[in-house]
Motif scaffolding. Sequence first.
Motif, PDB file in Angstrom:
ATOM      1  N   LEU A 276     -61.086 -92.940   6.133  1.00  0.00           N
ATOM      2  CA  LEU A 276     -62.122 -92.556   7.092  1.00  0.00           C
ATOM      3  C   LEU A 276     -61.650 -91.480   8.067  1.00  0.00           C
ATOM      4  CD1 LEU A 276     -65.025 -93.109   8.034  1.00  0.00           C
ATOM      5  CD2 LEU A 276     -64.094 -94.856   9.594  1.00  0.00           C
ATOM      6  N   MET A 277     -60.522 -91.715   8.723  1.00  0.00           N
ATOM      7  CA  MET A 277     -60.028 -90.727   9.685  1.00  0.00           C
ATOM      8  C   MET A 277     -59.718 -89.394   9.024  1.00  0.00           C
ATOM      9  SD  MET A 277     -56.740 -90.869  12.279  1.00  0.00           S
ATOM     10  CE  MET A 277     -57.358 -92.193  13.313  1.00  0.00           C
ATOM     11  N   ILE A 278     -59.439 -89.405   7.731  1.00  0.00           N
ATOM     12  CA  ILE A 278     -59.083 -88.165   7.049  1.00  0.00           C
ATOM     13  C   ILE A 278     -60.206 -87.135   7.124  1.00  0.00           C
ATOM     14  CG2 ILE A 278     -59.886 -88.731   4.714  1.00  0.00           C
ATOM     15  CD1 ILE A 278     -57.091 -87.565   3.780  1.00  0.00           C
ATOM     16  N   HIS A 279     -61.459 -87.584   7.304  1.00  0.00           N
ATOM     17  CA  HIS A 279     -62.549 -86.631   7.551  1.00  0.00           C
ATOM     18  C   HIS A 279     -62.200 -85.743   8.739  1.00  0.00           C
ATOM     19  CE1 HIS A 279     -65.772 -87.777   4.830  1.00  0.00           C
ATOM     20  NE2 HIS A 279     -65.633 -89.047   5.154  1.00  0.00           N
ATOM     21  N   ASP A 280     -61.804 -86.389   9.843  1.00  0.00           N
ATOM     22  CA  ASP A 280     -61.528 -85.650  11.068  1.00  0.00           C
ATOM     23  C   ASP A 280     -60.177 -84.952  11.023  1.00  0.00           C
ATOM     24  OD1 ASP A 280     -63.925 -86.333  12.664  1.00  0.00           O
ATOM     25  OD2 ASP A 280     -63.199 -88.371  12.386  1.00  0.00           O
ATOM     26  N   ILE A 281     -59.218 -85.519  10.296  1.00  0.00           N
ATOM     27  CA  ILE A 281     -57.938 -84.845  10.123  1.00  0.00           C
ATOM     28  C   ILE A 281     -58.144 -83.512   9.418  1.00  0.00           C
ATOM     29  CG2 ILE A 281     -55.681 -84.931   8.985  1.00  0.00           C
ATOM     30  CD1 ILE A 281     -55.687 -87.952   9.452  1.00  0.00           C
ATOM     31  N   ASP A 282     -58.908 -83.533   8.342  1.00  0.00           N
ATOM     32  CA  ASP A 282     -59.184 -82.268   7.637  1.00  0.00           C
ATOM     33  C   ASP A 282     -59.898 -81.291   8.554  1.00  0.00           C
ATOM     34  OD1 ASP A 282     -59.714 -80.510   5.181  1.00  0.00           O
ATOM     35  OD2 ASP A 282     -61.737 -80.915   5.918  1.00  0.00           O
ATOM     36  N   TYR A 283     -60.857 -81.795   9.335  1.00  0.00           N
ATOM     37  CA  TYR A 283     -61.602 -80.890  10.208  1.00  0.00           C
ATOM     38  C   TYR A 283     -60.694 -80.225  11.233  1.00  0.00           C
ATOM     39  CZ  TYR A 283     -64.355 -78.918  13.844  1.00  0.00           C
ATOM     40  OH  TYR A 283     -64.831 -78.025  14.758  1.00  0.00           O
ATOM     41  N   ILE A 284     -59.853 -81.000  11.928  1.00  0.00           N
ATOM     42  CA  ILE A 284     -59.021 -80.397  12.975  1.00  0.00           C
ATOM     43  C   ILE A 284     -57.987 -79.440  12.397  1.00  0.00           C
ATOM     44  CG2 ILE A 284     -59.401 -82.288  14.593  1.00  0.00           C
ATOM     45  CD1 ILE A 284     -56.608 -83.343  13.941  1.00  0.00           C
ATOM     46  N   LEU A 285     -57.505 -79.709  11.180  1.00  0.00           N
ATOM     47  CA  LEU A 285     -56.572 -78.772  10.555  1.00  0.00           C
ATOM     48  C   LEU A 285     -57.255 -77.438  10.285  1.00  0.00           C
ATOM     49  CD1 LEU A 285     -54.701 -81.065   7.987  1.00  0.00           C
ATOM     50  CD2 LEU A 285     -53.889 -80.285  10.213  1.00  0.00           C
ATOM     51  N   GLY A 286     -58.499 -77.487   9.877  1.00  0.00           N
ATOM     52  CA  GLY A 286     -59.232 -76.259   9.621  1.00  0.00           C
ATOM     53  C   GLY A 286     -59.636 -75.537  10.891  1.00  0.00           C
ATOM     54  N   ALA A 287     -59.879 -76.304  11.971  1.00  0.00           N
ATOM     55  CA  ALA A 287     -60.404 -75.705  13.196  1.00  0.00           C
ATOM     56  C   ALA A 287     -59.330 -75.230  14.157  1.00  0.00           C
ATOM     57  CB  ALA A 287     -61.311 -76.712  13.912  1.00  0.00           C
ATOM     58  N   PHE A 288     -58.198 -75.957  14.229  1.00  0.00           N
ATOM     59  CA  PHE A 288     -57.235 -75.717  15.304  1.00  0.00           C
ATOM     60  C   PHE A 288     -55.881 -75.201  14.831  1.00  0.00           C
ATOM     61  CE2 PHE A 288     -59.774 -79.451  17.056  1.00  0.00           C
ATOM     62  CZ  PHE A 288     -60.711 -78.628  17.663  1.00  0.00           C
ATOM     63  N   GLY A 289     -55.674 -75.076  13.531  1.00  0.00           N
ATOM     64  CA  GLY A 289     -54.446 -74.451  13.057  1.00  0.00           C
ATOM     65  C   GLY A 289     -53.317 -75.418  12.763  1.00  0.00           C
ATOM     66  N   GLU A 290     -52.101 -75.015  13.129  1.00  0.00           N
ATOM     67  CA  GLU A 290     -50.901 -75.742  12.717  1.00  0.00           C
ATOM     68  C   GLU A 290     -50.570 -76.872  13.693  1.00  0.00           C
ATOM     69  OE1 GLU A 290     -46.206 -74.851  11.579  1.00  0.00           O
ATOM     70  OE2 GLU A 290     -47.524 -73.240  12.296  1.00  0.00           O
ATOM     71  N   VAL A 291     -50.326 -78.053  13.140  1.00  0.00           N
ATOM     72  CA  VAL A 291     -49.965 -79.224  13.938  1.00  0.00           C
ATOM     73  C   VAL A 291     -48.449 -79.297  14.069  1.00  0.00           C
ATOM     74  CG1 VAL A 291     -50.202 -81.729  14.161  1.00  0.00           C
ATOM     75  CG2 VAL A 291     -51.965 -80.422  12.990  1.00  0.00           C
ATOM     76  N   SER A 292     -47.986 -79.760  15.230  1.00  0.00           N
ATOM     77  CA  SER A 292     -46.551 -79.946  15.416  1.00  0.00           C
ATOM     78  C   SER A 292     -46.140 -81.406  15.399  1.00  0.00           C
ATOM     79  CB  SER A 292     -46.101 -79.312  16.736  1.00  0.00           C
ATOM     80  OG  SER A 292     -46.763 -79.923  17.829  1.00  0.00           O
ATOM     81  N   GLU A 293     -47.077 -82.321  15.749  1.00  0.00           N
ATOM     82  CA  GLU A 293     -46.669 -83.714  15.894  1.00  0.00           C
ATOM     83  C   GLU A 293     -47.886 -84.627  15.920  1.00  0.00           C
ATOM     84  OE1 GLU A 293     -43.269 -85.036  18.726  1.00  0.00           O
ATOM     85  OE2 GLU A 293     -45.130 -85.467  19.830  1.00  0.00           O
ATOM     86  N   VAL A 294     -47.679 -85.875  15.474  1.00  0.00           N
ATOM     87  CA  VAL A 294     -48.722 -86.888  15.569  1.00  0.00           C
ATOM     88  C   VAL A 294     -48.114 -88.200  16.052  1.00  0.00           C
ATOM     89  CG1 VAL A 294     -48.479 -87.578  13.129  1.00  0.00           C
ATOM     90  CG2 VAL A 294     -50.605 -88.073  14.364  1.00  0.00           C
ATOM     91  N   TYR A 295     -48.883 -88.892  16.878  1.00  0.00           N
ATOM     92  CA  TYR A 295     -48.507 -90.238  17.318  1.00  0.00           C
ATOM     93  C   TYR A 295     -49.714 -91.134  17.084  1.00  0.00           C
ATOM     94  CZ  TYR A 295     -47.169 -94.203  20.210  1.00  0.00           C
ATOM     95  OH  TYR A 295     -46.884 -95.462  20.650  1.00  0.00           O
ATOM     96  N   ALA A 296     -49.523 -92.258  16.378  1.00  0.00           N
ATOM     97  CA  ALA A 296     -50.662 -93.066  15.956  1.00  0.00           C
ATOM     98  C   ALA A 296     -50.449 -94.554  16.191  1.00  0.00           C
ATOM     99  CB  ALA A 296     -50.955 -92.813  14.477  1.00  0.00           C
ATOM    100  N   PHE A 297     -51.576 -95.253  16.256  1.00  0.00           N
ATOM    101  CA  PHE A 297     -51.621 -96.704  16.403  1.00  0.00           C
ATOM    102  C   PHE A 297     -52.628 -97.244  15.402  1.00  0.00           C
ATOM    103  CE2 PHE A 297     -54.177-100.209  18.131  1.00  0.00           C
ATOM    104  CZ  PHE A 297     -53.202-101.190  18.306  1.00  0.00           C
ATOM    105  N   ASN A 298     -52.326 -98.382  14.796  1.00  0.00           N
ATOM    106  CA  ASN A 298     -53.223 -98.977  13.799  1.00  0.00           C
ATOM    107  C   ASN A 298     -53.231-100.493  13.968  1.00  0.00           C
ATOM    108  OD1 ASN A 298     -53.342 -99.117  10.137  1.00  0.00           O
ATOM    109  ND2 ASN A 298     -54.989 -99.250  11.599  1.00  0.00           N
ATOM    110  N   HIS A 299     -54.418-101.056  14.204  1.00  0.00           N
ATOM    111  CA  HIS A 299     -54.573-102.511  14.288  1.00  0.00           C
ATOM    112  C   HIS A 299     -55.367-102.972  13.072  1.00  0.00           C
ATOM    113  CE1 HIS A 299     -55.009-106.540  15.885  1.00  0.00           C
ATOM    114  NE2 HIS A 299     -56.321-106.457  15.663  1.00  0.00           N
ATOM    115  N   LEU A 300     -54.786-103.888  12.321  1.00  0.00           N
ATOM    116  CA  LEU A 300     -55.373-104.327  11.062  1.00  0.00           C
ATOM    117  C   LEU A 300     -55.493-105.843  11.035  1.00  0.00           C
ATOM    118  CD1 LEU A 300     -56.264-103.505   8.153  1.00  0.00           C
ATOM    119  CD2 LEU A 300     -53.875-103.775   7.474  1.00  0.00           C
TER     120      LEU A 300
END
Length: 333
Positions: free
Chosen positions: A175-199
């Motif tokens: 699901l989040m990959i929709h927005d991941i793809d969008y921000i990569l296309g819109a904002f360019g090169e990423v340097s870092e990610v910090y994430a949290f996941n509750h399952l």
Amino acid sequence: MVKASVIGCGGMGTIHAERYASMPDVELVGVCDVNERSASVLGKLTGAGFYTDVQQMFDSEKPDVVSITVPTFLHLPIVKLAADNGVHVICEKPLALSAVEAEEAIQYCEQRGVRLFVGHVVRFFPSYRQLTESATRFGGVRGGVYHAKRAGAHPGQVQPWFKDPNKSGGVILDLMIHDIDYILGAFGEVSEVYAFNHLSEELDYASATFRFRNGTIAQLEAFWGYPGPFHTSFEYAGADGIVRGDSSDAESLRVLRSQSGNSADGFVETPQSVLLKDPYYEEIAHFLECFASGKEPIVSALDALEAIRWAEAALESARTGLPVNHARRETRP
């Protein structure tokens, strides 16, 4: 006339099949699903031949292109089967369960001379296209702050395979990959990610913060198990204005523009409407145009691979509790 086919006759397969059937210069020649009833229903709905065996459909109908809309863990083997038969591929996102599998799919199709397109449909939503244009104006080279949320009922309540991360990849990869793809296309090169996941058995929630080299900060939320209807929202804030969108609003996009000079009025809100075009139709039509002309698509298979790489980085960060630098695959305290 392009001969099209669909593998996987669930909800997404129905969307693809109906769009093909409504297109000029396209003939939907076959649909396929291991569930004979699902294949039969969609075949009768669209007037296409229906099958339970993919190879039999390829042999009988000889399609030019196939949409692959089966569960994610089945993408790679079916992409390879289509390539072996010389059939061009439109594969629903994510392309595969891992970057390794995605790279294999891309290389396999290249070696056999077939085109591979990946259905990251958010790029085709008018509100997101307008968002990209506004972010360029308001943030520019200085960057901005972006927040997006995507939430709905847990699909695992209907299709149990979604609850198995080894089959779906969970809420980040699916699901989040929709927005991941969008921000990569819109904002360019990423340097870092910090994430949290509750399952848990009932829900899968994730939050991920991406830092871009142009200074943009993008915070994404994805939620399966939300007690309400599916919805999406986004907000981008730059030095010169704010852009907001919410699928729950009648207005799909609102722009708040910073006034020039020292006006005490602050922001002037300017509602903007968009044409009610079907993003799935536009996406498929675009891919078919690229197939016919040989031009590169708006979102390429390599873009889809990069989205998976960053989804994996977010999963790693959620697992370790540390930021992940994608380029070096290293964590930092």
